[in-house]
Scaffold this active site. Structure first.
Site, PDB file in Angstrom:
ATOM      1  N   TYR A  36       4.992  -1.428  -4.019  1.00 37.12           N
ATOM      2  CA  TYR A  36       5.759  -0.743  -2.969  1.00 37.12           C
ATOM      3  C   TYR A  36       5.356  -1.238  -1.576  1.00 37.12           C
ATOM      4  O   TYR A  36       6.202  -1.545  -0.727  1.00 37.12           O
ATOM      5  CB  TYR A  36       5.502   0.762  -3.126  1.00 37.12           C
ATOM      6  CG  TYR A  36       6.208   1.641  -2.146  1.00 37.12           C
ATOM      7  CD1 TYR A  36       7.560   1.939  -2.287  1.00 37.12           C
ATOM      8  CD2 TYR A  36       5.516   2.223  -1.090  1.00 37.12           C
ATOM      9  CE1 TYR A  36       8.196   2.788  -1.386  1.00 37.12           C
ATOM     10  CE2 TYR A  36       6.151   3.061  -0.190  1.00 37.12           C
ATOM     11  CZ  TYR A  36       7.491   3.344  -0.345  1.00 37.12           C
ATOM     12  OH  TYR A  36       8.123   4.167   0.544  1.00 37.12           O
TER      13      TYR A  36
ATOM     14  N   LYS B 110       7.704  -3.124   1.102  1.00 42.11           N
ATOM     15  CA  LYS B 110       7.988  -2.466   2.378  1.00 42.11           C
ATOM     16  C   LYS B 110       7.684  -3.365   3.579  1.00 42.11           C
ATOM     17  O   LYS B 110       8.439  -3.394   4.555  1.00 42.11           O
ATOM     18  CB  LYS B 110       7.209  -1.147   2.484  1.00 42.11           C
ATOM     19  CG  LYS B 110       7.799  -0.035   1.615  1.00 42.11           C
ATOM     20  CD  LYS B 110       9.278   0.154   1.925  1.00 42.11           C
ATOM     21  CE  LYS B 110       9.897   1.397   1.355  1.00 42.11           C
ATOM     22  NZ  LYS B 110      11.353   1.432   1.510  1.00 42.11           N
TER      23      LYS B 110
END
Ligand SMILES: CCCCCCC[C@@H](O)CC(=O)SCCNC(=O)CCNC(=O)[C@H](O)C(C)(C)COP(=O)(O)OP(=O)(O)OC[C@H]1O[C@@H](n2cnc3c(N)ncnc32)[C@H](O)[C@@H]1OP(=O)(O)O
Length: 733
Positions: free
Chosen positions: A169, A173
């Site tokens: 993640y 991001k």
């Protein structure tokens, strides 16, 4: 719909927005807010779970109904963000356009790295990074065509700082932030702005992460205003790193996040090269953020690094602390490091091409062919050796220059005097000083005088550069200087002559190879930082064009007639535009002014070129007459070069004077000490001849009779007659 009645209220009438992952949480809030302000909204949601599994239309339908119930316009879409085209097609089909895209959809598959499977990695990347790319790419051509678009990427604090258990993640991001910055650069000229937000809010994805006591503070509804503002046409924000928002019932907070870079340390080469120890020994300075900067683009970041390296290469290791003064006036009197500029005929030809010399021009050979007997340097090349001395102005060692923004430095004015003929190759030593600094309120003007000397220590060139640092004025300095070479007004009458030429779209790309690598002239993102929609032409390139116009019109391209030039850069030229130079002759001074034909605006004003007396003759005689003398000299030079040994006993300089109707037409000198026997044109006044030969009118006229130009003379074989002149000269000796 909304209770806000303020006339300055940000409205989205006629705007169409796509919000991905809008079936709940943050996406829902964005959709509700934009719809309440007039936007038509595509509520996209696949309806899956937070790990990427499952599919349902319920979430999107519910939000659409909410919007419609309040009188808004909304249509659901249930496609995966990996089907970006389909999502955008829904907007086009129902509302005919796409103005705003909020890439919000996301999933989580949190694991520590050892337990993260390929699938965990891939799924997170496919939804966040690849999905945002695919929907943005689908929207792009439509935004570009309508010259409007606002795109939001959703990053996360996990991407900036890292977060335990979020390898996949956090990587995706931060990847979104990088993508956003690039879209901001690519989109700026189409009015497509792209920003990244890093929201902190409770949603399905984050409800397990935050402690219960702070959950009430993290309401998604308070993030939405930031997104709405960034998506509005009034917002000029683009690519400015990450914005973050936290909100509760009554308060909310938003801030920018930017990269910070320590000034760092230049690690100098020791006897062992550049070693790991040199990094260790400089570690404190490398990691010291007391002195730091916030570069906002690759160009800005590279400029300062390269400047530091260049400076370190040419200067001795610093002995004291760096200079930190912020008052530009403190730079006055500072002597820049002496530097040598070495160049070859290749550099001369590259420069000539860079300022518009072309093989389409009649006498191009003398400017573009190093074996041509008349091969010569355009006098405006005289700025090039000196320019190499300027680089250290912003190295950090010049007091007062810390406040100058390199992206906003423009060339203000230029003065150049050619004191002695510029050799076609050699090494010149530059001595540069900051002569004065002026406070023009809208900017600071920095005057620098640079003298360039040859290997015999003879002064060849004197330059005065005037740079205009936009936005750096108002420091309380003086407004004018008696040391500045002043600009002049042209006579109050119609111009005596005009010449115009179209520059090439690649003109700046070519000119920069002569040494001015300022990214302002090539890199759209750097140009954007300086406030320009597109890279602009170097001032000194337009200067070269205008200088050629004057030289061609009033000196028939005889470079020996050039003495000095002064210009003010009063407006910007874009590569590909046409430069028109209007000229007035008054004695030996040619006043001129250049404008951009496409815009009608001046780009060079207050300008003049001073030429030598000899030029008057070429002015008063016809252009054919001037050409004749060139041809004669070419041929004389050729013979002299070949027969130099005949003159060995003179062992010095012979000056040849040509007279035409009793007036001095031209003087040539031959340096017999030069083993190649090369011939060059000299200044009649400064020619220190050991012997002088005068060629009389009759021969001169005979040789050139019937010839229209140099090319046809060569082709017709009439130049053979020049041998007679040689004979005459030899007899004269
Ligand atoms: C270390 C590295 C060094 C690098 C050197 C150069 C690197 C190159 O790569 C950079 C370039 O080539 S840039 C391209 C060429 N230059 C330009 O395009 C600039 C064009 N000029 C302008 O935009 C404005 O005139 C502008 C912006 C210059 C001024 O406009 P305004 O702010 O609107 O000024 P204005 O209100 O008209 O006048 C205010 C006072 O400033 C004086 N002034 C105006 N133009 C000037 C200029 N070009 N040079 C010097 N002074 C100038 C005015 O006379 C006025 O002063 P005062 O009131 O005292 O008379």
């Amino acid at each position: 719909m909304s209770s806000v009645t303020d006339s300055k209220m940000l409205r989205f009438a006629n705007r169409v927005a796509v919000i991905t992952g809008a079936g709940g949480g943050l996406g829902r809030e964005y959709a509700l807010l934009l719809a309440s302000r007039g936007a038509a909204v595509i509520v996209n949601d696949l309806g899956g779970d937070t790990k990427g599994g499952g599919k349902s239309s319920a979430a999107a339908d519910k939000v659409v109904q909410e919007i419609r119930d309040k009188g808004g316009r909304a249509v659901p879409n249930y496609d995966s963000v990996e089907d970006g085209e389909k999502i955008i097609e829904t907007a086009l089909k129902h509302f005919g356009r796409i103005d705003i895209l909020v890439n919000n959809a996301g999933i989580l598959r949190d694991r520590t790295i050892a337990r993260t499977s390929d699938l965990d990695w891939d799924l997170v990347h496919r939804v966040h990074l690849r999905g945002s790319f695919l929907v943005s790419r689908a929207a792009w051509p439509h935004m570009k065509k309508q010259n409007f678009g606002r795109i939001i990427m959703t990053a996360s604090a996990a991407g900036i700082y890292g977060n335990f258990g979020q390898t996949n993640y956090s990587a995706a991001k931060l990847g979104l932030a990088g993508m956003s910055n690039t879209l901001a650069l690519e989109g700026r000229k189409y009015n497509i702005f792209c920003n990244t937000i890093a929201p902190v809010a409770i949603s399905r994805m984050t409800e397990d992460i935050f402690p219960d006591e702070i959950k009430p503070l993290l309401k998604p509804v308070n993030v939405a205003p930031l997104v709405a503002y960034l998506c509005h046409e009034d917002s000029e924000e683009t690519g400015d790193y990450l914005k973050s928002a936290v909100g509760s019932e009554n308060v909310s907070m938003r801030f920018k996040v930017r990269w910070q870079r320590a000034n760092g340390a230049v690690c100098l080469k020791s006897d062992q090269g550049i070693t790991p120890e040199s990094v260790r020994d400089n570690w404190e300075q490398i990691t010291d953020f007391d002195e730091s900067s916030n570069p906002s683009s690759v160009a800005e970041s590279m400029t300062t690094i390269l400047d530091s390296i260049r400076q370190a290469q040419s200067a001795p290791p610093p002995s004291g602390p760096p200079v930190t003064s912020d008052n530009p006036s403190d730079a006055v009197g500072h002597v820049l490091p002496t530097n040598n500029f070495e160049y070859t005929s290749r550099d001369v030809m590259l420069y000539n091409l860079g300022v518009g010399v072309s093989t389409q021009q009649s006498d191009y050979l003398k400017f573009l062919f190093e074996l041509n007997q008349d091969f010569c340097v355009l006098p405006t090349f005289g700025v090039i050796p000196a320019f190499s001395a300027l680089q250290s102005l912003l190295s950090g060692d010049v007091p007062g220059m810390n406040s100058i923004n390199p992206a906003r430095i423009l060339h203000g004015e230029q003065f150049l005097e050619v004191v002695k003929p510029i050799p076609t190759s050699g090494t010149l030593r530059n001595e540069a000083v900051v002569t004065d600094v002026l406070d023009k309120k809208s900017g600071a003007v920095i005057l620098m005088d640079i003298n360039s000397y040859d290997e015999n220590n003879d002064l060849i060139l004197h330059n005065q550069f005037s740079t205009f640092a936009v936005g750096s004025g108002g420091f309380g300095g003086k407004r004018s200087s008696d040391k500045a070479v002043v600009t002049v007004k042209p006579p109050d009458r119609a111009p005596d002559a005009s010449m115009s030429e179209k520059t090439s779209v690649d003109q700046a790309a070519l000119y920069r190879l002569s040494g001015d690598y300022n990214p302002l002239h090539i890199d759209p993102s750097f140009a954007a930082m300086g406030g320009f929609g597109t890279p602009i032409l170097h001032g000194l390139c337009s200067f070269g064009f205008s200088g050629r116009h004057v030289l061609k019109t009033f000196c028939d391209n005889d470079v020996s007639k050039f003495k000095a030039i002064k210009v003010r850069f009063s407006g910007v030229v874009l590569p590909g535009q046409t430069i028109q130079t209007d000229m007035w002759k008054e004695g030996n001074r040619i006043y001129f002014r250049s404008k951009v034909v496409e815009t009608g605006k001046d780009c060079i004003s207050g300008a003049y070129m001073d030429i030598t007396e000899g030029s008057q003759l070429s002015q008063t005689s016809s252009s054919v007459g001037a050409l004749k003398s060139d041809v004669v000299f070419t041929e004389i030079g050729k013979h002299l070069a070949a027969d130099a040994n005949l003159y060995k006993k003179v062992n010095g300089i012979i000056a040849y004077k040509i007279t035409n109707g009793g007036s001095l037409a031209k003087t040539w000198t031959l340096d017999l000490k030069n083993p190649t026997g090369s011939v060059y044109e000299g200044n009649p006044k400064s020619a220190k001849a050991d012997a002088t030969v005068t060629i009389e009118d009759a021969d001169f006229a005979d040789i050139a009779s019937g010839a229209k130009n140099a090319q046809s003379l060569f082709q017709s074989g009439k130049l053979k007659a020049a041998g007679n002149v040689m004979l005459l000269m030899k007899m004269g000796r």
